[in-house]
Design an enzyme around this catalytic site. Structure first.
Site, mmCIF file in Angstrom:
data_model
loop_
_atom_site.group_PDB
_atom_site.id
_atom_site.type_symbol
_atom_site.label_atom_id
_atom_site.label_comp_id
_atom_site.label_asym_id
_atom_site.label_seq_id
_atom_site.Cartn_x
_atom_site.Cartn_y
_atom_site.Cartn_z
ATOM 1 N N ARG A 165 -0.513 -7.441 -2.597
ATOM 2 C CA ARG A 165 0.523 -8.045 -3.464
ATOM 3 C C ARG A 165 1.216 -9.257 -2.813
ATOM 4 O O ARG A 165 2.380 -9.543 -3.110
ATOM 5 C CB ARG A 165 1.589 -7.035 -3.879
ATOM 6 C CG ARG A 165 1.097 -5.884 -4.689
ATOM 7 C CD ARG A 165 0.583 -6.292 -6.065
ATOM 8 N NE ARG A 165 0.373 -5.105 -6.866
ATOM 9 C CZ ARG A 165 -0.718 -4.336 -6.812
ATOM 10 N NH1 ARG A 165 -1.717 -4.664 -6.004
ATOM 11 N NH2 ARG A 165 -0.825 -3.264 -7.567
ATOM 12 N N SER A 235 5.299 -1.969 -11.175
ATOM 13 C CA SER A 235 5.786 -1.319 -9.945
ATOM 14 C C SER A 235 6.895 -2.182 -9.367
ATOM 15 O O SER A 235 6.657 -3.348 -9.054
ATOM 16 C CB SER A 235 4.680 -1.234 -8.906
ATOM 17 O OG SER A 235 3.617 -0.451 -9.369
ATOM 18 N N GLU A 339 8.425 -5.149 -4.779
ATOM 19 C CA GLU A 339 7.283 -6.020 -5.105
ATOM 20 C C GLU A 339 7.805 -7.163 -5.988
ATOM 21 O O GLU A 339 7.330 -8.287 -5.915
ATOM 22 C CB GLU A 339 6.220 -5.205 -5.870
ATOM 23 C CG GLU A 339 5.060 -6.062 -6.333
ATOM 24 C CD GLU A 339 4.021 -5.313 -7.178
ATOM 25 O OE1 GLU A 339 3.814 -4.109 -6.981
ATOM 26 O OE2 GLU A 339 3.408 -5.970 -8.036
#
Ligand code: EPU
Length: 343
Positions: A165, A235, A339
């Site tokens: 990510r 997320s 994130e």
């Protein structure tokens, strides 16, 4: 063409559905439009930031500056080499539309990442991933405009420093480049990637990319809330990567703690020494599943997802995230990292 709108509502540009505004919202249809805008605008005294579909962002307040958004569309096959093809795709192409197009045209590899809410440019910034595949596995290069001086640049996969990510565009060069096009290299023969639990049950015989896509879509729809119905940014936290020592110490206390091998894409040098612990499990065990602070909540079916229960303010989401980070840290000695990008 380029358009500039003042005091522009960002409600449709952040999947949390937060009611924030941009002083200027700038949308451009070509690389030249962007270069021209940068040449004509004093960007030294006004803040500049580039967004994609806004599905991984948390606006913490109104944005007092130029908020850029690409409208560069188009999918172009640059080269068909028989066993693989090179595709150049505009940054504003909707990620899932690209996947549909590739499957219909006989180019594969992206199907496990079906339905991730993103645009193609942001997919590269964030190195999006799901069900055992990351977009970096298929990116050959990225075309950009340097927001500091308006120069165009091209970076090959290794230069983008992709990891879980993350990419150089999210970290070291955050805010510096606008991605205008992404060049993909995709196989023309479908080879299923079924390593992820949930996909393993698919029968190999006669399996098609479309069938994998359908399965991924049903898995996602089963546990991720639809942003149009319940605002969220997917997320919200990354799955933490901890040392084996730390993991073993926690296991003494929590023998049922799940864990996953660290994929080769992670930033750690020695993959043998680290373990990935699901943040969803930590958050659930800390007692946060389904809980709210004000109008910000932790999703009932997947506690890694923070949701806007309706009319939440940026502060409520920020407070909920910070409270969870503190609590998980106190209980497990692990610091969760968002994130989502805070702006
Ligand atoms: N779990 C719980 N309680 C729950 C749900 C999950 O304890 O209510 C634990 C279970 O142990 C489960 C584990 O968490 O096995 C993993 O859950 P899941 O398979 O749902 O995946 P995830 O790690 O929570 C990651 C990605 C998702 C991606 C899925 C599937 C991150 C931060 N998230 O979630 O990506 O779709 O795997 O590949 O890596 C995103 O990045 O926005 C995103 C949605």
């Amino acid at each position: 063409m380029l358009t500039i709108q003042e005091n522009y509502s960002l409600k449709e540009h952040n999947s949390f559905g937060l009611d924030v505004k941009a002083r200027y919202f700038v949308e451009y249809e070509s690389e030249d439009d962007l270069v021209q805008f940068l040449a004509q605008t004093d960007t030294t005294s006004t803040r500049l930031f580039h967004i994609g579909s806004g599905s991984d962002l948390l606006f913490t307040r109104d944005f007092d500056g130029y908020l850029l958004h690409s409208a560069i569309k188009g999918i172009e096959v640059l080269e068909d080499k028989g066993d693989s093809a090179v595709l150049k795709v505009g940054a504003a192409v909707i990620w899932d539309e690209l996947i549909k197009w590739t499957i219909n045209n006989g180019y594969y590899g992206l199907e496990n990442m079906s339905l991730i809410p993103s645009e193609v440019g942001a997919a590269a910034v964030q190195n999006i991933g799901a069900y055992g595949v990351e977009v970096k596995d298929y990116i050959q290069s990225v075309e950009c405009v340097d927001l500091h001086d308006g120069r165009t640049a091209r970076f090959f996969n290794e230069e983008c420093k992709f990891s879980y990510r993350h990419s150089i565009f999210k970290d070291q060069w955050r805010g510096r480049y606008a991605i205008t096009k992404v060049v993909f290299s995709l196989p023309t023969r479908f080879v299923p990637n079924l390593q992820y639990r949930g996909l393993r049950e698919l029968p190999l015989e006669g399996l098609t990319a479309q069938a994998v896509r359908n399965k991924v879509i049903s898995l996602r729809q089963g546990k991720l809330p639809e942003p149009a119905v319940l605002g969220n940014a997917g997320s919200f936290f990354l799955n933490p990567i901890v040392s084996v020592d730390k993991y073993e110490a926690l296991l003494q206390q929590y023998p049922d703690m799940p864990h996953f091998p660290v994929p080769s894409s992670s930033d750690s040098d020695d993959t043998g020494q680290f373990v990935k612990v699901p943040a969803a499990w930590l958050i659930e065990r800390a007692g946060w599943k389904g809980k709210n602070i004000g109008r910000a909540g932790v999703y009932e079916l997947q506690p890694l997802v923070l949701v806007n229960r309706g009319g939440a303010t940026p502060d409520e989401i920020v407070t909920l995230a910070a409270t969870i980070i503190d609590d998980v840290n106190r209980k497990f000695g692990i610091t969760l990292k968002p994130e989502a990008i805070y702006i």
